[in-house]
Design an enzyme around this catalytic site. Structure first.
Site, PDB file in Angstrom:
ATOM      1  N   GLY A 238       0.811  -1.049   0.030  1.00  0.00           N
ATOM      2  CA  GLY A 238       0.235   0.075  -0.025  1.00  0.00           C
ATOM      3  C   GLY A 238       0.967   1.275  -0.027  1.00  0.00           C
ATOM      4  O   GLY A 238       1.889   1.222  -0.673  1.00  0.00           O
ATOM      5  N   GLY A 241       4.741   1.231   0.059  1.00  0.00           N
ATOM      6  CA  GLY A 241       5.521   0.893  -1.004  1.00  0.00           C
ATOM      7  C   GLY A 241       5.402  -0.516  -1.211  1.00  0.00           C
ATOM      8  O   GLY A 241       4.497  -1.308  -1.048  1.00  0.00           O
ATOM      9  N   ASP A 268      -2.638  -3.034  -9.109  1.00  0.00           N
ATOM     10  CA  ASP A 268      -2.739  -3.196 -10.816  1.00  0.00           C
ATOM     11  C   ASP A 268      -1.848  -2.357 -11.618  1.00  0.00           C
ATOM     12  O   ASP A 268      -1.371  -2.959 -12.391  1.00  0.00           O
ATOM     13  CB  ASP A 268      -4.145  -2.954 -10.990  1.00  0.00           C
ATOM     14  CG  ASP A 268      -5.108  -3.969 -10.449  1.00  0.00           C
ATOM     15  OD1 ASP A 268      -4.882  -4.949 -10.155  1.00  0.00           O
ATOM     16  OD2 ASP A 268      -6.173  -3.327 -10.309  1.00  0.00           O
TER      17      ASP A 268
END
Length: 342
Positions: A238, A241, A268
Site C-alpha cells: 500500500g 511501497g 494493478d
C-alpha cells in the site's frame, strides 16, 4: 487497431512487443462518492461512475497509458459483459472473450473522505466446456505475446490450477509471466515457475502464515515466492511501497509521499509497470522506481485503471529504491541483477 472477439487475430496485429492481460473475472465497477462514509446511516451520493473493471482490465488500461501494446483475454457474460466489451472497443484495446451463460459480476466502491470501501461479487459460474474453450483460445493467441499478466480472482467453476495451466502454456510459447492472485491459485501458479509473483500484503499473509505487517515480513514472503518457483517476488504494501526479491538481492521501493484518494487500482498499476519493465528490459532499479511512482499516482485517480501522469512525474525524482543488503541470499554471490528477471 480493431478488436477481434472471435477467430484468429489478424496477422497485422501479431506484434513482438505485445503484453497480454488475462481477465478471468472482470467486473462492471460502480464507484459512489459520498462526503463521508458512516456505518449504519443513509448517504447522499455526490458522484457515480460505472465502467469496465477488475484487475485484468485495470492492468490493460494502465499498460495502454504507459504506451504498451496490450490485449485482453478473458471471460464475460450477460449485459454487464456486453458493456465491458463495448468499453474496451471504444478505448481501442483489443480483446477476445469466451462468452458465458451467466452474468458478469459487479463491484461497488464507496469513496468517502480519505476512505475507500469495496464490495466484490464472486463472479459468474463457468462450465468445464467454457473453461476448456477459453484455455484453447488462450493457447492460440498467447503465441503473439512476450509478456502475460495473470491477475485477479477466479469465478466459480474455474479450477484452482487455472493460473498454473496458463503460466505453463505461456512459457511454452516463449512469454514471460506475472501472477498476481492469492490462496491455492497462487501456490499452484508458483509451482509452474512464473517470471514474477506479485501478491499484496493481504494476499501474501497465507504464504507467511500470519499478517504481513512489516517490511521484514514482506521480504520474507518475497523470498518464499522465489522458493516456491517464481524467478522473482514482489510484495506490495500500500502506501508503504513494496519490496522485491530477485537475483539473490532484495529491494525496497517507496514514493516520497502518501497520496490521498482511491487506492483500489494501485496494485494493478504496479503490475502493469512490472510487465512493461519485462518487455523493455529497463534496468531493474528504474523499473522499481517507476512502479512505486505510478502505483502511488494511481491513488490520485478517482477510479481504478489509470494514473495521474502529473503526480507520477512529480513523485518519480524523489522515489527511493534501496537495496537491502542484509537480505542477500547465500545461493547467489554474483553481481546483482540490473534488469528485470528473464
Amino acid at each position: 487497431m480493431r478488436r477481434d472477439l472471435d477467430g484468429d487475430p489478424p496477422e497485422s496485429r501479431v506484434r513482438a512487443d505485445l503484453i497480454v492481460s488475462v481477465a478471468l473475472n472482470p467486473a462492471l465497477d460502480v464507484t459512489y462518492t459520498v462526503p463521508d462514509l458512516v456505518p449504519d446511516t443513509s448517504h447522499r451520493v455526490t458522484g457515480v461512475v460505472s465502467r469496465a473493471g477488475g484487475k485484468g482490465l485495470n492492468v490493460a488500461r494502465v499498460l495502454r497509458q504507459l504506451g504498451a501494446e496490450t490485449m485482453v483475454l478473458g471471460l464475460t457474460g450477460g449485459a454487464a459483459g456486453d458493456q465491458i466489451e463495448a468499453e474496451l472497443a471504444a478505448a481501442g484495446i483489443p480483446a477476445w472473450f469466451t462468452r458465458l451463460d451467466a452474468e458478469t459480476r459487479r463491484t461497488v466502491t464507496v469513496l468517502g473522505r480519505d476512505t475507500a470501501t469495496v464490495l466484490n461479487e464472486p463472479g459468474p459460474q463457468v462450465t468445464a466446456d467454457q473453461w476448456e474453450s477459453f484455455r484453447d483460445g488462450f493457447a492460440q493467441r498467447v503465441r503473439a505475446a512476450r509478456v502475460v499478466v495473470l491477475s485477479g480472482s477466479r469465478p466459480p467453476g474455474v479450477p484452482e490450477t487455472a493460473y498454473a495451466d496458463l503460466v505453463t502454456i505461456a512459457r511454452a510459447g516463449g512469454a514471460e509471466t506475472i501472477v498476481d492472485t492469492e490462496g491455492p491459485a497462487l501456490r499452484h501458479a508458483l509451482r509452474a515457475a512464473p517470471t514474477l509473483g506479485k501478491p499484496n500484503a493481504h494476499e501474501a499473509a497465507d504464504l507467511l502464515g500470519r499478517p504481513v505487517r512489516t517490511r521484514e515480513d514482506a521480504v520474507e514472503v518475497a523470498h518464499q515466492l522465489v522458493r516456491l518457483g517464481a524467478d522473482a517476488g514482489v510484495v506490495s504494501r500500500g502506501a508503504d511501497g513494496f519490496v522485491a526479491v530477485t537475483g539473490g538481492a532484495a529491494y525496497s521501493a517507496r514514493a516520497p509521499e502518501r497520496v490521498a484518494g482511491n487506492p483500489t487500482g494501485a496494485g494493478d498499476a504496479l503490475a502493469a509497470v512490472l510487465a512493461y519493465g519485462l518487455l523493455t528490459r529497463a534496468p531493474w532499479p528504474d523499473v522499481l522506481a517507476r512502479g512505486a511512482a505510478v502505483s502511488a499516482a494511481a491513488v490520485a485517480c478517482p477510479w481504478a485503471g489509470g494514473y495521474d501522469d502529473g503526480v507520477a512525474s512529480r513523485l518519480l525524482p524523489g522515489t527511493t529504491v534501496q537495496e537491502l543488503t542484509e537480505y542477500r541470499t547465500d545461493r547467489e554471490q554474483e553481481p546483482c541483477r540490473t534488469s528485470p528477471p528473464r
